[in-house]
Design a protein around this motif. Structure first.
Motif, PDB file in Angstrom:
ATOM      1  N   UNK A  55       0.830  -1.196   0.000  1.00  0.00           N
ATOM      2  CA  UNK A  55       0.000   0.000   0.000  1.00  0.00           C
ATOM      3  C   UNK A  55       0.871   1.254   0.000  1.00  0.00           C
ATOM      4  N   UNK A  56       0.655   2.120  -1.002  1.00  0.00           N
ATOM      5  CA  UNK A  56       1.359   3.392  -1.062  1.00  0.00           C
ATOM      6  C   UNK A  56       0.424   4.559  -0.757  1.00  0.00           C
ATOM      7  N   UNK A  57      -0.678   4.293  -0.073  1.00  0.00           N
ATOM      8  CA  UNK A  57      -1.684   5.332   0.142  1.00  0.00           C
ATOM      9  C   UNK A  57      -1.204   6.450   1.052  1.00  0.00           C
ATOM     10  N   UNK A  84      -8.344  14.240  -6.215  1.00  0.00           N
ATOM     11  CA  UNK A  84      -7.846  14.572  -4.878  1.00  0.00           C
ATOM     12  C   UNK A  84      -9.042  14.767  -3.938  1.00  0.00           C
ATOM     13  N   UNK A  85     -10.102  14.000  -4.213  1.00  0.00           N
ATOM     14  CA  UNK A  85     -11.360  14.152  -3.486  1.00  0.00           C
ATOM     15  C   UNK A  85     -11.162  13.957  -1.987  1.00  0.00           C
ATOM     16  N   UNK A  86     -10.281  13.033  -1.617  1.00  0.00           N
ATOM     17  CA  UNK A  86     -10.064  12.750  -0.204  1.00  0.00           C
ATOM     18  C   UNK A  86      -8.733  13.306   0.304  1.00  0.00           C
ATOM     19  N   UNK A  87      -8.144  14.215  -0.438  1.00  0.00           N
ATOM     20  CA  UNK A  87      -6.861  14.780  -0.036  1.00  0.00           C
ATOM     21  C   UNK A  87      -6.993  15.701   1.172  1.00  0.00           C
ATOM     22  N   UNK A  88      -5.947  15.742   1.973  1.00  0.00           N
ATOM     23  CA  UNK A  88      -5.915  16.634   3.127  1.00  0.00           C
ATOM     24  C   UNK A  88      -5.422  18.026   2.753  1.00  0.00           C
ATOM     25  N   UNK A  89      -4.768  18.125   1.596  1.00  0.00           N
ATOM     26  CA  UNK A  89      -4.278  19.419   1.118  1.00  0.00           C
ATOM     27  C   UNK A  89      -4.205  19.362  -0.396  1.00  0.00           C
ATOM     28  N   UNK A  90      -3.897  20.497  -1.017  1.00  0.00           N
ATOM     29  CA  UNK A  90      -3.795  20.548  -2.475  1.00  0.00           C
ATOM     30  C   UNK A  90      -2.742  19.563  -2.974  1.00  0.00           C
ATOM     31  N   UNK A  91      -3.046  18.918  -4.085  1.00  0.00           N
ATOM     32  CA  UNK A  91      -2.140  17.945  -4.705  1.00  0.00           C
ATOM     33  C   UNK A  91      -1.357  18.627  -5.821  1.00  0.00           C
ATOM     34  N   UNK A 156       3.133  14.451  -1.398  1.00  0.00           N
ATOM     35  CA  UNK A 156       1.728  14.618  -1.766  1.00  0.00           C
ATOM     36  C   UNK A 156       0.789  14.625  -0.582  1.00  0.00           C
ATOM     37  N   UNK A 157       1.173  13.976   0.517  1.00  0.00           N
ATOM     38  CA  UNK A 157       0.215  13.691   1.561  1.00  0.00           C
ATOM     39  C   UNK A 157      -0.590  12.452   1.195  1.00  0.00           C
ATOM     40  N   UNK A 158      -1.473  12.005   2.075  1.00  0.00           N
ATOM     41  CA  UNK A 158      -2.231  10.772   1.834  1.00  0.00           C
ATOM     42  C   UNK A 158      -2.966  10.792   0.499  1.00  0.00           C
ATOM     43  N   UNK A 159      -2.970   9.642  -0.163  1.00  0.00           N
ATOM     44  CA  UNK A 159      -3.486   9.546  -1.524  1.00  0.00           C
ATOM     45  C   UNK A 159      -4.957   9.155  -1.557  1.00  0.00           C
ATOM     46  N   UNK A 160      -5.708   9.818  -2.445  1.00  0.00           N
ATOM     47  CA  UNK A 160      -7.016   9.315  -2.858  1.00  0.00           C
ATOM     48  C   UNK A 160      -6.735   8.111  -3.749  1.00  0.00           C
ATOM     49  N   UNK A 161      -7.268   6.926  -3.392  1.00  0.00           N
ATOM     50  CA  UNK A 161      -6.838   5.736  -4.120  1.00  0.00           C
ATOM     51  C   UNK A 161      -7.934   4.680  -4.211  1.00  0.00           C
ATOM     52  N   UNK A 162      -7.630   3.614  -4.950  1.00  0.00           N
ATOM     53  CA  UNK A 162      -8.534   2.472  -5.081  1.00  0.00           C
ATOM     54  C   UNK A 162      -7.763   1.211  -4.716  1.00  0.00           C
TER      55      UNK A 162
END
Length: 414
Positions: A55-57, A84-91, A156-162
């Protein structure tokens, strides 16, 4: 000048303006791009992979990320969509490229193209948002595999991912956007990160969205083989000469009525607008959801769900789709009496499944029905999956079962 003369001159001016605008209309219409979603995935917030994979999230920092995906429909140009729907900051995306996939992380010679956003190689996607790239001049054919590469120069901070993508993604240290070879891409994961969709341009097309949980997502089908039921449906459409696309909006563990986080995504009634109705060119949605509401219960105390509660959830999806002129196909919930997970199957749950399936078949509230239940049931015990289609846990179909699901859908209803 007389009033009559002024009136005549004014009328002549109006006629000339209308004539000019009418003459220009075909050229303007011809210049409009028609985008159709050709591949997609539904995202969740960063979380430990619920299925135990690499996991690279937690994000990327001075790293390149290469993600091969198979499109369902062709077109004259392509664009990518970044979430970046679930991003904590701008990507901050430093750069991106796309090309035809070769083996592993390699790119076919002569096909690598840079991707721009509003004419720039880099872009910033605000937290909570998505971004579409500019059109890339790369002719795409149906069922072709493309590779998207993203480079992040800074954290990047935590990733929006699948998670559990059943497809291999590759990572390299540093900027390897322009690499044709796979040499630098020494790390692998079975998830997709930040990439949420590809659209193709061309004649107006119709996208079919397969919306659901882990069964739609393809769990227990063969990794890197594109044997999920939406993939199989796309192959049927191509064989039939159809220009329709099929995109996948399944999330493992997803529920209709409540969020199932961490790791399993927002409730269907919450994410439907983005993951289904938000797809470019969507015309039809196939809904296969509800088994996790039944097997896992609702809320923090796992209160057993009722059939009326689930039906109310489906009605919300149907109303939303019809308000957008989108057709809805209801898929019956598959048998699960042989499931190996303790407590997942109960007699109450079976009664709910039967009641819901009866409503899907007979209510007429969906525009059409895909009866996966009957197609995959064990002839000797209809409450269980046919052993020939069982992926091994009594819940998820194998490759053969995925193929039968795709074959069950009446292409004319799409």
């Amino acid at each position: 000048m007389s009033i009559r003369a002024l009136r005549a001159g004014f009328i002549a001016l109006l006629v000339s303006l209308v004539t000019a605008s009418t003459a220009a209309a075909p050229a303007q219409a011809h210049s409009v791009r028609h985008w159709t979603a050709t591949w997609s995935t539904a995202n969740i917030p960063a979380a430990p992979d619920p299925f135990g994979g690499t996991n690279w999230a937690d994000g990327f920092d001075n790293q390149s990320l290469r993600q091969p995906v198979r499109v369902s429909r062709g077109g004259s140009e392509v664009r990518i969509r970044i979430s970046n729907v679930y991003g904590e900051r701008s990507l901050r995306l430093t750069g991106a490229s796309i090309g035809r996939a070769a083996d592993g992380a390699a790119i076919q010679p002569g096909t690598l193209r840079p991707v721009t956003f509003d004419g720039r190689r880099s872009t910033v996607v605000p937290a909570g948002r998505q971004a579409s790239s500019d059109a890339v001049s790369l002719r795409v054919t149906a069922l072709e595999e493309l590779t998207v590469t993203l480079y992040f120069a800074e954290r990047t901070g935590p990733a929006t991912f699948h998670p559990f993508a059943l497809a291999t993604a590759y990572r390299a240290a540093g900027n390897h956007l322009a690499d044709r070879s796979a040499g630098a891409y020494t790390e692998t994961s079975q998830s997709w990160y930040f990439l949420t969709g590809l659209d193709v341009s061309g004649r107006p097309g119709e996208a079919v969205v397969a919306f659901g949980d882990s069964i739609t997502d393809g769990a227990f089908s063969t990794p890197d083989a594109n044997n999920r039921y939406p993939d199989e449906l796309a192959e049927r459409l191509v064989a039939a000469g159809s220009r329709k696309a099929v995109v996948n909006a399944g999330i493992g563990g997803n529920k209709v009525l409540t969020d199932n986080n961490p790791g399993f995504g927002d409730a269907a009634i919450t994410r439907f607008g983005r993951d289904a109705l938000g797809q470019s060119g969507v015309r039809t949605v196939i809904v296969l959801e509800g088994i996790n509401d039944i097997g896992l219960g609702e809320g923090p105390e796992a209160v057993p769900v009722t059939a009326p509660q689930l039906i109310d959830g489906y009605r919300k999806l149907i109303r939303a789709a019809h308000a957008h002129g989108v057709k809805m196909i209801g898929a019956t919930i598959l048998p699960f009496a042989g499931v190996i997970y303790p407590g997942y199957y109960t007699e109450h749950g079976e009664q709910v499944r039967d009641a819901v399936n009866n409503w899907i078949r007979t209510s007429g509230e969906y525009d059409a029905v895909a009866d996966f239940d009957r197609a995959l049931a064990d002839p000797a015990d209809p409450d269980r999956l046919n052993p020939a289609y069982d992926g091994g846990d009594g819940l998820h179909p194998n490759d053969a079962g995925m193929r039968v699901m795709a074959q069950t859908i009446d292409l004319r209803e799409l």
